[in-house]
Design an enzyme around this catalytic site. Structure first.
Site, PDB file in Angstrom:
ATOM      1  N   ASN A 146      -1.815  28.311  28.640  1.00  0.00           N
ATOM      2  CA  ASN A 146      -0.420  28.283  28.226  1.00  0.00           C
ATOM      3  C   ASN A 146       0.137  26.874  28.432  1.00  0.00           C
ATOM      4  O   ASN A 146      -0.114  26.247  29.455  1.00  0.00           O
ATOM      5  CB  ASN A 146       0.353  29.308  29.060  1.00  0.00           C
ATOM      6  CG  ASN A 146       1.785  29.461  28.626  1.00  0.00           C
ATOM      7  OD1 ASN A 146       2.566  28.541  28.725  1.00  0.00           O
ATOM      8  ND2 ASN A 146       2.129  30.656  28.168  1.00  0.00           N
ATOM      9  N   HIS A 182       0.514  29.670  23.765  1.00  0.00           N
ATOM     10  CA  HIS A 182       0.064  30.561  24.832  1.00  0.00           C
ATOM     11  C   HIS A 182      -1.430  30.311  25.036  1.00  0.00           C
ATOM     12  O   HIS A 182      -2.050  29.547  24.288  1.00  0.00           O
ATOM     13  CB  HIS A 182       0.332  32.012  24.454  1.00  0.00           C
ATOM     14  CG  HIS A 182       1.779  32.379  24.533  1.00  0.00           C
ATOM     15  ND1 HIS A 182       2.222  33.662  24.329  1.00  0.00           N
ATOM     16  CD2 HIS A 182       2.887  31.645  24.821  1.00  0.00           C
ATOM     17  CE1 HIS A 182       3.535  33.702  24.473  1.00  0.00           C
ATOM     18  NE2 HIS A 182       3.964  32.488  24.765  1.00  0.00           N
ATOM     19  N   GLU A 234      -4.066  32.083  24.411  1.00  0.00           N
ATOM     20  CA  GLU A 234      -4.882  32.433  23.241  1.00  0.00           C
ATOM     21  C   GLU A 234      -4.704  31.402  22.124  1.00  0.00           C
ATOM     22  O   GLU A 234      -5.665  31.024  21.449  1.00  0.00           O
ATOM     23  CB  GLU A 234      -4.503  33.827  22.720  1.00  0.00           C
ATOM     24  CG  GLU A 234      -4.700  34.925  23.729  1.00  0.00           C
ATOM     25  CD  GLU A 234      -3.477  35.213  24.603  1.00  0.00           C
ATOM     26  OE1 GLU A 234      -3.420  36.293  25.190  1.00  0.00           O
ATOM     27  OE2 GLU A 234      -2.577  34.341  24.705  1.00  0.00           O
ATOM     28  N   SER A 262      -2.960  40.514  29.048  1.00  0.00           N
ATOM     29  CA  SER A 262      -2.893  41.213  27.763  1.00  0.00           C
ATOM     30  C   SER A 262      -1.991  40.449  26.800  1.00  0.00           C
ATOM     31  O   SER A 262      -0.887  40.037  27.168  1.00  0.00           O
ATOM     32  CB  SER A 262      -2.369  42.636  27.982  1.00  0.00           C
ATOM     33  OG  SER A 262      -2.425  43.357  26.780  1.00  0.00           O
ATOM     34  N   CYS A 318       0.617  38.920  24.158  1.00  0.00           N
ATOM     35  CA  CYS A 318       1.952  39.214  23.638  1.00  0.00           C
ATOM     36  C   CYS A 318       1.814  39.544  22.149  1.00  0.00           C
ATOM     37  O   CYS A 318       0.736  39.414  21.563  1.00  0.00           O
ATOM     38  CB  CYS A 318       2.871  38.005  23.843  1.00  0.00           C
ATOM     39  SG  CYS A 318       2.454  36.605  22.769  1.00  0.00           S
ATOM     40  N   CYS A 335       0.476  36.546  19.959  1.00  0.00           N
ATOM     41  CA  CYS A 335      -0.964  36.311  20.082  1.00  0.00           C
ATOM     42  C   CYS A 335      -1.764  37.480  19.516  1.00  0.00           C
ATOM     43  O   CYS A 335      -2.788  37.269  18.865  1.00  0.00           O
ATOM     44  CB  CYS A 335      -1.321  36.043  21.538  1.00  0.00           C
ATOM     45  SG  CYS A 335      -0.593  34.494  22.148  1.00  0.00           S
ATOM     46  N   ASP A 353       8.833  32.716  28.888  1.00  0.00           N
ATOM     47  CA  ASP A 353       7.551  32.722  28.189  1.00  0.00           C
ATOM     48  C   ASP A 353       7.359  33.980  27.358  1.00  0.00           C
ATOM     49  O   ASP A 353       6.740  33.937  26.306  1.00  0.00           O
ATOM     50  CB  ASP A 353       6.404  32.562  29.191  1.00  0.00           C
ATOM     51  CG  ASP A 353       5.071  32.375  28.492  1.00  0.00           C
ATOM     52  OD1 ASP A 353       4.964  31.436  27.682  1.00  0.00           O
ATOM     53  OD2 ASP A 353       4.142  33.149  28.759  1.00  0.00           O
TER      54      ASP A 353
END
Length: 147
Positions: free
Chosen positions: A42, A53, A55, A78, A80, A83, A143
């Site tokens: 991130n 982020h 990912e 996990s 968002c 993503c 975030d």
């Protein structure tokens, strides 16, 4: 595929971000041969960029690819919706998640779109986010898109 190895690698990126004062979420994109295509963490704090982020950082590092259908995304938390939508858009076939305790994210959404999701309950990932959320609740809220 050694899920523990790649999740530990994603965790090292999350820890790096945390040590830089950022959100501790890391990710690694791996192909079916076990080759790392991209990895990162991130960058909200470090770049002032709300869409990088973990990912997204891994995808950015991987760069252009003809297809991502034979890849696995390892992420410490996990995903968002942003993503998760990107994972679906690019047809990443598997997501391995370290932590769904601090946020269930969008595991059901991913599965509904044909993505295989493996939840590891990686203790270090869970504890790092718990620590971060208690230390910097405003940054956590920022975030994840505000209250």
């Amino acid at each position: 595929m050694d899920h523990r190895y790649f999740m530990d690698r994603a965790y090292t990126h999350a820890l790096k971000s945390y040590q830089q004062g950022g959100c501790p979420i890391g990710a690694v994109l791996v192909d079916d041969n076990g080759d790392v295509l991209g990895e990162g963490h991130n960058m909200l704090v470090q770049e002032g960029n709300p869409i990088i982020h973990g990912e997204m950082a891994a995808m950015r590092a991987a760069g252009r690819m003809a297809t991502r259908r034979n890849t696995t995304m390892y992420t410490t938390l996990s995903p968002c919706m942003m993503c998760a939508g990107t994972i679906v858009q690019f047809k990443i076939r598997r997501v391995v998640v370290g932590d769904t305790v601090n946020s269930a994210g969008n595991v059901d959404f991913l599965r509904e779109h044909g993505i295989e999701v493996i939840v590891m309950d990686h203790r270090a990932c869970i504890e790092l986010i718990e620590k971060f959320r208690s230390e910097k609740p405003d940054l956590w809220t920022e975030d994840w898109g505000g209250a």
